[in-house]
Design an enzyme around this catalytic site. Structure first.
Site, PDB file in Angstrom:
ATOM      1  N   PRO A  95       5.463   4.076   0.498  1.00  0.00           N
ATOM      2  CA  PRO A  95       6.735   3.372   0.731  1.00  0.00           C
ATOM      3  C   PRO A  95       6.605   1.926   0.355  1.00  0.00           C
ATOM      4  O   PRO A  95       5.543   1.381   0.509  1.00  0.00           O
ATOM      5  CB  PRO A  95       6.852   3.743   2.129  1.00  0.00           C
ATOM      6  CG  PRO A  95       5.609   4.717   2.720  1.00  0.00           C
ATOM      7  CD  PRO A  95       4.903   4.999   1.457  1.00  0.00           C
ATOM      8  N   VAL A  96       7.778   1.399  -0.070  1.00  0.00           N
ATOM      9  CA  VAL A  96       7.901   0.163  -0.460  1.00  0.00           C
ATOM     10  C   VAL A  96       7.921  -0.807   0.821  1.00  0.00           C
ATOM     11  O   VAL A  96       8.658  -0.484   1.659  1.00  0.00           O
ATOM     12  CB  VAL A  96       8.993   0.009  -1.654  1.00  0.00           C
ATOM     13  CG1 VAL A  96       9.170  -1.614  -1.741  1.00  0.00           C
ATOM     14  CG2 VAL A  96       8.821   0.654  -2.604  1.00  0.00           C
ATOM     15  N   ALA A  98       6.235  -1.503   3.203  1.00  0.00           N
ATOM     16  CA  ALA A  98       5.797  -0.842   4.436  1.00  0.00           C
ATOM     17  C   ALA A  98       4.459  -1.186   5.101  1.00  0.00           C
ATOM     18  O   ALA A  98       3.728  -0.843   5.805  1.00  0.00           O
ATOM     19  CB  ALA A  98       5.871   0.713   4.296  1.00  0.00           C
ATOM     20  N   GLY A  99       3.818  -2.224   4.208  1.00  0.00           N
ATOM     21  CA  GLY A  99       2.486  -2.725   4.683  1.00  0.00           C
ATOM     22  C   GLY A  99       1.250  -1.817   3.998  1.00  0.00           C
ATOM     23  O   GLY A  99       0.285  -1.912   4.531  1.00  0.00           O
ATOM     24  N   LEU A 100       1.821  -0.752   3.163  1.00  0.00           N
ATOM     25  CA  LEU A 100       0.725   0.028   2.637  1.00  0.00           C
ATOM     26  C   LEU A 100       0.305  -0.124   1.275  1.00  0.00           C
ATOM     27  O   LEU A 100      -0.366   0.608   0.511  1.00  0.00           O
ATOM     28  CB  LEU A 100       1.261   1.526   2.580  1.00  0.00           C
ATOM     29  CG  LEU A 100       1.337   2.264   3.732  1.00  0.00           C
ATOM     30  CD1 LEU A 100       2.186   3.455   4.007  1.00  0.00           C
ATOM     31  CD2 LEU A 100       0.115   2.493   4.699  1.00  0.00           C
ATOM     32  N   GLY A 101       0.689  -1.691   0.828  1.00  0.00           N
ATOM     33  CA  GLY A 101       0.090  -2.036  -0.521  1.00  0.00           C
ATOM     34  C   GLY A 101       0.813  -1.482  -1.652  1.00  0.00           C
ATOM     35  O   GLY A 101       0.064  -1.520  -2.665  1.00  0.00           O
ATOM     36  N   SER A 102       2.010  -1.013  -1.545  1.00  0.00           N
ATOM     37  CA  SER A 102       2.603  -0.469  -2.675  1.00  0.00           C
ATOM     38  C   SER A 102       2.715  -1.271  -3.949  1.00  0.00           C
ATOM     39  O   SER A 102       2.269  -1.021  -5.166  1.00  0.00           O
ATOM     40  CB  SER A 102       4.002  -0.119  -2.345  1.00  0.00           C
ATOM     41  OG  SER A 102       5.064  -1.078  -2.238  1.00  0.00           O
ATOM     42  N   ALA A 105      -0.663  -1.584  -5.557  1.00  0.00           N
ATOM     43  CA  ALA A 105      -1.191  -0.433  -6.237  1.00  0.00           C
ATOM     44  C   ALA A 105      -0.205  -0.248  -7.467  1.00  0.00           C
ATOM     45  O   ALA A 105      -1.053   0.357  -8.334  1.00  0.00           O
ATOM     46  CB  ALA A 105      -0.527   0.791  -5.138  1.00  0.00           C
ATOM     47  N   ASP A 146      -5.715  -6.836  -0.255  1.00  0.00           N
ATOM     48  CA  ASP A 146      -4.904  -5.812  -0.535  1.00  0.00           C
ATOM     49  C   ASP A 146      -5.410  -5.335  -2.109  1.00  0.00           C
ATOM     50  O   ASP A 146      -5.890  -4.096  -2.471  1.00  0.00           O
ATOM     51  CB  ASP A 146      -3.277  -5.977  -0.794  1.00  0.00           C
ATOM     52  CG  ASP A 146      -2.802  -6.014   0.795  1.00  0.00           C
ATOM     53  OD1 ASP A 146      -3.585  -6.045   1.840  1.00  0.00           O
ATOM     54  OD2 ASP A 146      -1.574  -6.129   0.843  1.00  0.00           O
TER      55      ASP A 146
HETATM   56  C1  MEV Z   1      -1.347  -8.065   4.239  1.00  0.00           C
HETATM   57  O1  MEV Z   1      -1.556  -6.764   3.981  1.00  0.00           O
HETATM   58  C2  MEV Z   1      -2.332  -8.800   4.843  1.00  0.00           C
HETATM   59  C3  MEV Z   1      -2.296 -10.230   5.394  1.00  0.00           C
HETATM   60  O2  MEV Z   1      -3.396 -10.502   5.990  1.00  0.00           O
HETATM   61  C4  MEV Z   1      -1.937 -10.987   4.017  1.00  0.00           C
HETATM   62  C5  MEV Z   1      -2.974 -11.425   3.376  1.00  0.00           C
HETATM   63  O3  MEV Z   1      -4.283 -10.847   3.796  1.00  0.00           O
HETATM   64  O4  MEV Z   1      -2.707 -11.669   1.996  1.00  0.00           O
HETATM   65  C6  MEV Z   1      -0.889 -10.260   6.326  1.00  0.00           C
END
Ligand code: MEV
Length: 307
Positions: A95-96, A98-102, A105, A146
């Site tokens: 998912p875009v 969403a904090g899953l690194g899309s 990736a 990431d």
């Molecule tokens: C984002 O996945 C993680 C953060 O710590 C930002 C980063 O490390 O660049 C919020």
């Protein structure tokens, strides 16, 4: 030429990692990006990326387009001129926003597929460096965690500007990921934390030091095969993320619902304000915690085993 890259979650230490504290992240291979590069009959570089509604030729995209910028960066890095006639297909189940690194990736899979197609295969270190440069274009001051966890596709203990350390799990453990469905504005939350840190650096340095201790202890419990102790550390890490102002009502509701349903601990994961939370569970209660998250408003859940 094909290449894939997994998603990722941050287990401990997001935001503090931007300030040179350690953080732990693991790949999530239930979701992935696939890229295929092949010769094209038509002149130009043709991109098809349905998940961002993109279908077009490279030169028609704005120069800072996330996919166009990766392709241009690879051409520049490898000294490719004139541009070849190729077609690039990008598909993704991550998912875009969403904090899953899309984003990272897509960049990793694209750099690998394109460089291999052009007969210039790159080492992991080179891929990681190029993708980090792209992350900087889009995210301002990323820590680099990431791109690192996704490039190496292994659990990482990450500290900015330090050699990459991977870690092994003494005993596997299960994580339920719950998606708020709210887009995570990572660039904004990272910028807000910076403003607050500049205003009250003593307080924020103290918070970051506490989080650093949590990440260090967590690595110790993971490596020594005692993951059941991670739950309490997650709860504490979430409190510090709330103090950094990067949680949100939706994230707090899901964290509370997971704990009520029997999770051993839970926290937001990634940039915050939206995106995902994670909960540590006994394998047997994974499905019921996932169900409780859906009832509490999660748009999607993923059960993943960290090994
Ligand atoms: C984002 O996945 C993680 C953060 O710590 C930002 C980063 O490390 O660049 C919020």
């Amino acid at each position: 030429m094909k290449s894939s890259a997994p998603g990722k979650i941050i287990l401990f230490g997001e935001h503090a990692v931007v300030y040179n504290r350690p953080a732990l992240a693991v790949p999530v291979d239930q979701v992935q990006v696939d890229v295929e590069v092949c010769d094209s009959d038509k002149p130009g570089v043709w991109i098809d990326a349905p998940m961002v509604n993109l279908q077009g030729e490279l030169s028609t995209l704005p120069s800072d387009h996330p996919i166009g910028a990766v392709i241009l960066k690879v051409f520049h890095h490898l000294g490719i001129s004139p541009r070849p006639n190729i077609s690039v297909t990008v598909t993704s189940t991550i998912p875009v926003a969403a904090g899953l690194g899309s984003g990272a990736a897509v960049s990793v899979a694209l750099v690998r597929a394109l460089s291999s197609f052009l007969n210039h295969s790159l080492s992991n270190e080179q891929v990681n460096q190029l993708v980090f440069e792209i992350e900087k274009l889009h995210h301002g001051t990323p820590s680099g965690i990431d791109n690192t966890v996704i490039t190496y596709n292994m659990p990482v203990y990450y500290m900015k500007s330090k050699p990459i350390e991977t870690f092994k799990c003494g005993k596997p453990f299960t994580i339920v990921i719950g998606d708020t469905g709210v887009p995570a504005p990572t660039k904004q939350s990272v910028g807000d934390v910076r403003r607050l840190w500049l205003r009250d650096s003593n307080r924020f340095e103290t918070i970051f030091n506490e989080v650093a201790q949590i990440s260090t202890m967590a690595r110790h419990f993971i490596e020594s095969g005692r993951p059941e102790h991670l739950g309490e550390l997650m709860d504490h890490n979430h409190e510090f993320l709330q103090q950094m102002t990067v949680s949100s009502p939706e994230l707090d509701v899901l964290v509370a619902a997971a704990c009520k349903a029997g999770a051993l601990g839970a926290k937001l994961s990634g940039g915050g304000r939206g995106g995902n939370m994670i909960a540590l569970v006994d394998q047997a209660s994974a499905e019921s915690v996932a169900g409780a998250l859906m009832s509490a408003g999660a748009k999607r859940t993923i059960i993943t085993e960290v090994k």
